[in-house]
Write a protein that holds these residues in place. Structure first.
Motif, mmCIF file in Angstrom:
data_model
loop_
_atom_site.group_PDB
_atom_site.id
_atom_site.type_symbol
_atom_site.label_atom_id
_atom_site.label_comp_id
_atom_site.label_asym_id
_atom_site.label_seq_id
_atom_site.Cartn_x
_atom_site.Cartn_y
_atom_site.Cartn_z
ATOM 1 N N ASP A 75 12.052 -7.246 3.655
ATOM 2 C CA ASP A 75 12.464 -8.303 4.474
ATOM 3 C C ASP A 75 13.347 -8.783 3.705
ATOM 4 O O ASP A 75 13.563 -10.221 3.606
ATOM 5 C CB ASP A 75 11.208 -9.036 4.537
ATOM 6 N N LYS A 76 14.853 -8.382 3.683
ATOM 7 C CA LYS A 76 15.912 -8.798 2.860
ATOM 8 C C LYS A 76 16.559 -10.049 3.439
ATOM 9 O O LYS A 76 17.149 -10.862 2.989
ATOM 10 C CB LYS A 76 16.738 -7.826 2.889
ATOM 11 N N LYS A 77 16.325 -10.326 4.768
ATOM 12 C CA LYS A 77 16.972 -11.647 5.679
ATOM 13 C C LYS A 77 16.031 -12.938 5.650
ATOM 14 O O LYS A 77 16.287 -13.566 6.347
ATOM 15 C CB LYS A 77 17.607 -11.155 6.831
ATOM 16 N N LEU A 83 10.159 -14.298 -0.415
ATOM 17 C CA LEU A 83 9.726 -13.169 0.457
ATOM 18 C C LEU A 83 10.382 -12.025 0.812
ATOM 19 O O LEU A 83 10.178 -11.389 1.654
ATOM 20 C CB LEU A 83 9.202 -14.204 2.188
ATOM 21 N N ARG A 84 11.743 -12.355 0.519
ATOM 22 C CA ARG A 84 12.696 -11.074 0.515
ATOM 23 C C ARG A 84 12.187 -9.810 0.227
ATOM 24 O O ARG A 84 12.835 -8.817 0.247
ATOM 25 C CB ARG A 84 14.233 -11.473 0.160
ATOM 26 N N PRO A 113 12.797 -9.366 11.733
ATOM 27 C CA PRO A 113 13.288 -8.754 10.237
ATOM 28 C C PRO A 113 14.962 -8.862 10.262
ATOM 29 O O PRO A 113 15.762 -8.794 9.145
ATOM 30 C CB PRO A 113 12.674 -7.593 9.731
ATOM 31 N N ASP A 114 15.423 -8.473 11.403
ATOM 32 C CA ASP A 114 16.971 -8.038 11.484
ATOM 33 C C ASP A 114 17.843 -9.382 11.264
ATOM 34 O O ASP A 114 18.967 -9.118 10.460
ATOM 35 C CB ASP A 114 17.268 -7.299 12.812
ATOM 36 N N ASP A 115 17.171 -10.433 11.378
ATOM 37 C CA ASP A 115 18.090 -11.706 11.200
ATOM 38 C C ASP A 115 17.183 -12.752 10.513
ATOM 39 O O ASP A 115 17.711 -14.056 10.057
ATOM 40 C CB ASP A 115 18.615 -12.158 12.610
ATOM 41 N N GLY A 116 15.905 -12.570 10.161
ATOM 42 C CA GLY A 116 15.068 -13.468 9.364
ATOM 43 C C GLY A 116 14.702 -14.660 10.193
ATOM 44 O O GLY A 116 14.318 -15.709 9.624
ATOM 45 N N ARG A 117 14.799 -14.615 11.594
ATOM 46 C CA ARG A 117 14.316 -15.839 12.355
ATOM 47 C C ARG A 117 13.076 -15.411 13.242
ATOM 48 O O ARG A 117 12.661 -14.431 13.546
ATOM 49 C CB ARG A 117 15.396 -16.111 13.361
ATOM 50 N N ALA A 118 12.190 -16.540 13.352
ATOM 51 C CA ALA A 118 11.235 -16.643 14.391
ATOM 52 C C ALA A 118 11.734 -17.211 15.704
ATOM 53 O O ALA A 118 12.471 -17.842 15.949
ATOM 54 C CB ALA A 118 9.914 -17.104 13.756
#
Length: 160
Positions: A75-77, A83-84, A113-118
């Motif tokens: 979860d790199k982003k 949490l990455r 997970p592609d942009d790390g946003r909810a």
């Protein structure tokens, strides 16, 4: 008996319907969460499950489960540095969808997970094999629609 008849005649003359006695509200059961594995964009499969009366979903398959070095994708982003290092396999990305009537869910969240946003999400079960989700921030009009298709759990690579 004469008074009831007179009330009906007066109501009919005034064009107003006579109200029936109030019936107690019958609580409808919440729609069942459509369990199973659902394929989204041909890239990820999400296992849908019930979580405390709500709909949730976790990643159970990735078309590309590993990075070029062979390690499982992380979860790199994620905006939270700690949490990455989480693996994408098994990550809950859909949660909190509340049932509203037959085969509709609202007020949920989708983590990308592609942009790390909810994002906000609503969902509708269109058939036994199709869920349509609306993913958005703020106003649904400016979001995107995703179709999830029921996926068989087979022997291809990428399963978590």
């Amino acid at each position: 008996m004469r008074r009831l008849g007179a009330a009906i005649l007066i109501a009919a003359a005034l064009g107003r319907p006579v109200a029936a006695p109030a019936q107690p509200a019958v609580e409808q059961p919440a729609p069942a969460v459509p369990p199973g594995v659902w394929l989204m964009d041909g890239r990820v499969a999400v296992q849908i499950f019930e979580c405390e009366g709500l709909m949730c979903g976790r990643i159970v398959w990735l078309r590309i489960p590993r990075d070029p070095q062979g390690a499982l994708n992380l979860d790199k982003k994620n905006p939270v540095p700690a949490l990455r290092r989480r693996k994408l396999c098994g990550l809950t990305i859909l949660w909190g969808l509340r049932p509203t009537g037959s085969n509709h869910w609202v007020d949920g969240w989708f983590y990308n997970p592609d942009d790390g946003r909810a994002y906000n999400v609503t969902a509708q079960l269109k058939s036994d094999d199709v869920i349509v989700a609306r993913i958005f921030r703020g106003v649904p009009l400016f979001g995107t629609t995703k179709t999830l298709s029921r996926a068989p759990h087979d022997t291809t690579e990428g399963w978590c």
